[in-house]
Structures are given as structure tokens and as C-alpha cells.
Design an enzyme around this catalytic site. Structure first.
Site, mmCIF file in Angstrom:
data_model
loop_
_atom_site.group_PDB
_atom_site.id
_atom_site.type_symbol
_atom_site.label_atom_id
_atom_site.label_comp_id
_atom_site.label_asym_id
_atom_site.label_seq_id
_atom_site.Cartn_x
_atom_site.Cartn_y
_atom_site.Cartn_z
ATOM 1 N N HIS A 111 -10.022 9.174 -14.780
ATOM 2 C CA HIS A 111 -8.513 9.111 -14.882
ATOM 3 C C HIS A 111 -7.485 8.663 -14.087
ATOM 4 O O HIS A 111 -6.699 8.338 -13.173
ATOM 5 C CB HIS A 111 -8.273 9.372 -15.886
ATOM 6 C CG HIS A 111 -6.654 9.407 -16.274
ATOM 7 N ND1 HIS A 111 -6.402 8.048 -17.039
ATOM 8 C CD2 HIS A 111 -5.370 9.959 -15.671
ATOM 9 C CE1 HIS A 111 -5.028 7.965 -17.229
ATOM 10 N NE2 HIS A 111 -4.444 9.036 -16.355
ATOM 11 N N GLU A 112 -7.881 9.570 -12.707
ATOM 12 C CA GLU A 112 -7.254 10.883 -11.658
ATOM 13 C C GLU A 112 -7.527 10.136 -10.933
ATOM 14 O O GLU A 112 -6.943 9.333 -9.890
ATOM 15 C CB GLU A 112 -7.054 11.623 -11.417
ATOM 16 C CG GLU A 112 -6.840 13.584 -12.650
ATOM 17 C CD GLU A 112 -5.317 12.547 -13.303
ATOM 18 O OE1 GLU A 112 -4.644 12.702 -12.778
ATOM 19 O OE2 GLU A 112 -4.766 12.883 -14.409
ATOM 20 N N HIS A 115 -5.712 6.735 -10.833
ATOM 21 C CA HIS A 115 -4.749 6.702 -9.894
ATOM 22 C C HIS A 115 -4.452 5.980 -8.174
ATOM 23 O O HIS A 115 -3.553 6.467 -7.653
ATOM 24 C CB HIS A 115 -3.307 8.451 -10.664
ATOM 25 C CG HIS A 115 -3.224 7.917 -11.869
ATOM 26 N ND1 HIS A 115 -2.226 7.177 -12.236
ATOM 27 C CD2 HIS A 115 -3.520 8.858 -12.700
ATOM 28 C CE1 HIS A 115 -2.054 7.103 -14.230
ATOM 29 N NE2 HIS A 115 -2.573 8.503 -14.284
#
Length: 240
Positions: A111-112, A115
Site C-alpha cells: 500500500h505504501e 503511494h
């Protein structure tokens, strides 16, 4: 909970404030979302990925698969303190994610990375959120002091200005939602396409990320309810 508690201040005296129920609903939503993400993360933290990759290794592989070589993956203290910092180009993974081989850890790490990928491709909502940070900080810092001063000196103008300042913080919460949802979609798709997770593992990490997304939804809902309360209490006050 702020100074406007169940006994709300209005004018020169106190009265029972029924709008406090809006704040309580927001608080309950936030507590429920927090409990949900902690429970879901704990459940899938006990499920080891078939590849045996750690969160850090998965993050590094995902970044390289997208041609991103200028982002560093590093460990930070805390539990679920994971975040991507576009200023330092770092994917920061908490201790429970960095070295863990669980499905949950890999999902959070991915998920990071989502980004970081957004940053790399110039994803518009991410840029908008970054540009909005100063305004949101400005609004959240000034909103309550303006409201308090407006109440004390009976100046509706300051009350309304405080409400507008609080609106900036609410807007930031809303801008954050598509950024977080998109990062999770990128994460799940990449974990599957890169073969880092497969089958039920993908389903598991998807549940972890959906639970995490609920915390942002709950935070936005709580802020909207607080804003609604402020408008009900003070939005129509006029100078006497």
C-alpha cells in the site's frame, strides 16, 4: 472531544446541547474502524506468505517492478506507523511490517508503495492533497481558537470564520479518500501480477487494506459530523 461538550456554551450561559450526539457518533465510528483494522491486521499477521518475502523485500521488488529506484525502504518505530514520505522519497515501514513475512505485512508495505507509485506517475489527487496540507494545517490550527474567542466576545463573524477554517480540515479528509483507495487498488493488483501473493493470500491482504481504508472513511465522517454540529450551533448567529 472539544470544549463544546454536552453542556454547550451559548451567549452568557449554559444549556443542554443535543448536537453532542453527532460528536459521539463520529467517535464511535472512529473507534469501530480502529478496532476493525487492528483485528484484521492481527488475524492476517498470523498467515505467512507462501513466498516467504518480508514486507521490506516485497516493497523493494514492487518499486523496482515499476522502474522506481530513487525511493528507499526503511524501518520506523511503532505499530502501524507505516507511511510514504514524498519529501524524502522513503517508504517507511513499521517494525511489525518491515521484517514480517505475513500476508498482512506485505499488504501494508505494498500500500505504501502504491503511494510511491502515485508520486512517480504524478497522480493528480496525491498532488492536490500535498498542495492542500498547508491550508488544512492552517485551518485546523485556527478554527477552534477563533470559535472560542468568538463565543467569549460574542462576535458571530469570528464564529463563522472559525467554521470556515474547520471546513479546510474537513476538505483535506475528503481529498485523502481517493488517494488511499487508489493506493490500495494498485497494491493488490501488483501483488497479484508480480506473484508475491496469490489466491487466498490476495484476498487476505485485500481485507487488511479495506479495513485500513475504513479508518480514513470514519475520520472523514467524524469531521463532517463535527462540522455539521458547528453549523447547527453557530452558523446562523447574527450580530444583535
Amino acid at each position: 472531544m472539544n470544549f463544546l461538550t454536552a453542556m454547550g456554551y451559548y451567549g452568557m450561559g449554559y444549556y443542554f446541547d443535543p448536537t453532542i450526539i453527532l460528536v459521539l457518533i463520529g467517535a464511535m465510528l472512529s473507534l469501530w474502524a480502529s478496532s476493525r483494522v487492528n483485528t484484521t491486521f492481527a488475524r492476517y499477521s498470523r498467515v505467512r506468505s507462501m513466498t516467504g518475502m518480508t514486507g521490506a523485500q516485497a516493497a523493494q521488488r514492487l518499486l523496482q517492478s515499476q522502474g522506481i529506484y530513487d525511493v528507499t525502504v526503511r524501518s520506523v518505530r511503532g505499530n502501524l506507523t507505516d507511511h510514504y514520505d514524498p519529501r524524502t522519497k522513503t517508504v517507511n515501514l513499521s517494525e511489525s511490517v518491515y521484517g514480517s513475512t505475513s500476508v498482512a505485512a506485505i499488504g501494508v508495505a505494498a500500500h505504501e508503495c502504491g503511494h510511491a507509485i502515485q508520486d512517480n506517475v504524478g497522480y493528480s489527487p496525491l498532488r492536490l492533497r500535498a498542495a492542500f496540507v498547508p491550508l488544512a494545517n492552517f485551518g485546523s490550527t485556527l478554527s477552534w481558537p477563533l470559535i472560542v474567542i468568538g463565543l467569549i466576545v460574542s462576535m458571530p463573524f469570528l464564529l463563522k470564520l472559525g467554521i470556515w477554517m474547520f471546513t479546510l480540515a474537513v476538505a483535506f479528509q475528503l481529498i485523502t479518500l481517493p488517494v488511499e483507495f487508489n493506493a490500495s487498488r494498485r497494491a493488490v493488483a501488483l501483488l497479484d501480477s508480480q506473484g508475491i501473493l496469490s489466491g487466498e493470500e490476495v484476498d487476505g491482504t485485500s481485507k487488511v487494506l479495506k479495513a485500513a481504508a475504513l479508518t480514513y472513511v470514519a475520520a472523514a465522517a467524524a469531521s463532517i459530523l463535527q462540522l455539521l454540529r458547528l453549523v447547527i450551533l453557530f452558523g446562523h448567529r447574527r450580530e444583535e
